[in-house]
Design an enzyme around this catalytic site. Structure first.
Site, PDB file in Angstrom:
ATOM      1  N   ASP A  11    -126.529  97.851  41.278  1.00 45.35           N
ATOM      2  CA  ASP A  11    -125.698  97.891  40.072  1.00 45.35           C
ATOM      3  C   ASP A  11    -126.022  99.189  39.332  1.00 45.35           C
ATOM      4  OD1 ASP A  11    -128.097  97.439  38.799  1.00 45.35           O
ATOM      5  OD2 ASP A  11    -127.490  95.597  37.785  1.00 45.35           O
ATOM      6  N   CYS A  68    -131.346  96.269  41.656  1.00 42.08           N
ATOM      7  CA  CYS A  68    -130.807  96.085  40.301  1.00 42.08           C
ATOM      8  C   CYS A  68    -131.942  96.384  39.333  1.00 42.08           C
ATOM      9  CB  CYS A  68    -130.177  94.703  40.124  1.00 42.08           C
ATOM     10  SG  CYS A  68    -131.301  93.304  40.261  1.00 42.08           S
ATOM     11  N   THR A  70    -134.170  94.509  37.624  1.00 42.67           N
ATOM     12  CA  THR A  70    -135.436  93.829  37.954  1.00 42.67           C
ATOM     13  C   THR A  70    -135.569  93.505  39.439  1.00 42.67           C
ATOM     14  OG1 THR A  70    -134.342  91.719  37.573  1.00 42.67           O
ATOM     15  CG2 THR A  70    -135.563  92.677  35.707  1.00 42.67           C
ATOM     16  N   HIS A 101    -144.322  88.093  57.839  1.00 42.55           N
ATOM     17  CA  HIS A 101    -144.249  86.629  57.812  1.00 42.55           C
ATOM     18  C   HIS A 101    -142.855  86.084  57.594  1.00 42.55           C
ATOM     19  CE1 HIS A 101    -148.783  85.720  56.882  1.00 42.55           C
ATOM     20  NE2 HIS A 101    -148.617  86.540  57.917  1.00 42.55           N
ATOM     21  N   HIS A 136    -144.626  81.931  62.374  1.00 47.86           N
ATOM     22  CA  HIS A 136    -143.747  82.355  61.275  1.00 47.86           C
ATOM     23  C   HIS A 136    -142.280  82.174  61.654  1.00 47.86           C
ATOM     24  CE1 HIS A 136    -147.274  83.676  59.242  1.00 47.86           C
ATOM     25  NE2 HIS A 136    -147.616  84.431  60.273  1.00 47.86           N
TER      26      HIS A 136
END
Ligand code: RB5
Length: 150
Positions: A11, A68, A70, A101, A136
């Site tokens: 963004d 973005c 955060t 993992h 995994h």
């Protein structure tokens, strides 16, 4: 290292970081699909998260990168897609473990959380670290391809 094409989206809040990451990838021989944003004018992160995650989930791209402010909004959106394993990595350890993992196929970072230099180091670690498979993979098999629950 897997050099298959990578789709990248952001963004406005992480547009500057997208440009840095895009340049790094181009300079290092990757083919890039840029899903936008195209500048720092305010946009809605889901529009770009959906573009990238839907194409990764459909198998059109093996890997994607979402950015973005955060990294939180993009993570929430991307992980709604059944074959996406988006990992929010604002530190190196998460980038390495997300590959080892979780077989991360979408790297998410927060352009307002980390600086450009760290972001490129995180990207490098994510690109270079192989998935360990084994137990995994068995854990991923427990949720891979899962549709949305009510
Ligand atoms: C945009 O202001 C901001 O909300 C967005 O970039 C992101 O951080 C959302 O999770």
């Amino acid at each position: 290292m897997d050099k298959s094409p990578i789709i990248i989206g952001s963004d406005h809040a992480a547009y500057h970081l997208k440009e840095k990451i895009r340049m790094y990838l181009l300079e290092n021989g990757f083919e890039i699909e840029d899903a936008g944003a195209i500048n720092e004018a305010s946009v809605d992160y889901p529009d770009y998260g959906i573009k990238v995650a839907s194409l990764v989930s459909a198998g059109k791209f093996h890997r994607g990168i979402l950015l973005c402010g955060t990294g939180l909004g993009m993570s929430i959106v991307a992980n709604r897609y059944s074959s996406v394993r988006a990992t929010l990595c604002n530190d190196l350890f998460s980038a390495i473990m997300g590959r080892r993992h979780n077989d991360s196929n979408v790297l998410v970072m927060g352009g307002r959380v980390i600086g450009d230099v760290l972001a490129v180091e995180i990207l490098k670690a994510w690109l270079e670290t192989p998935f360990e498979g084994g137990r995994h993979q068995a854990r991923i098999d427990k949720f891979n391809g899962m549709g949305r629950n009510a």
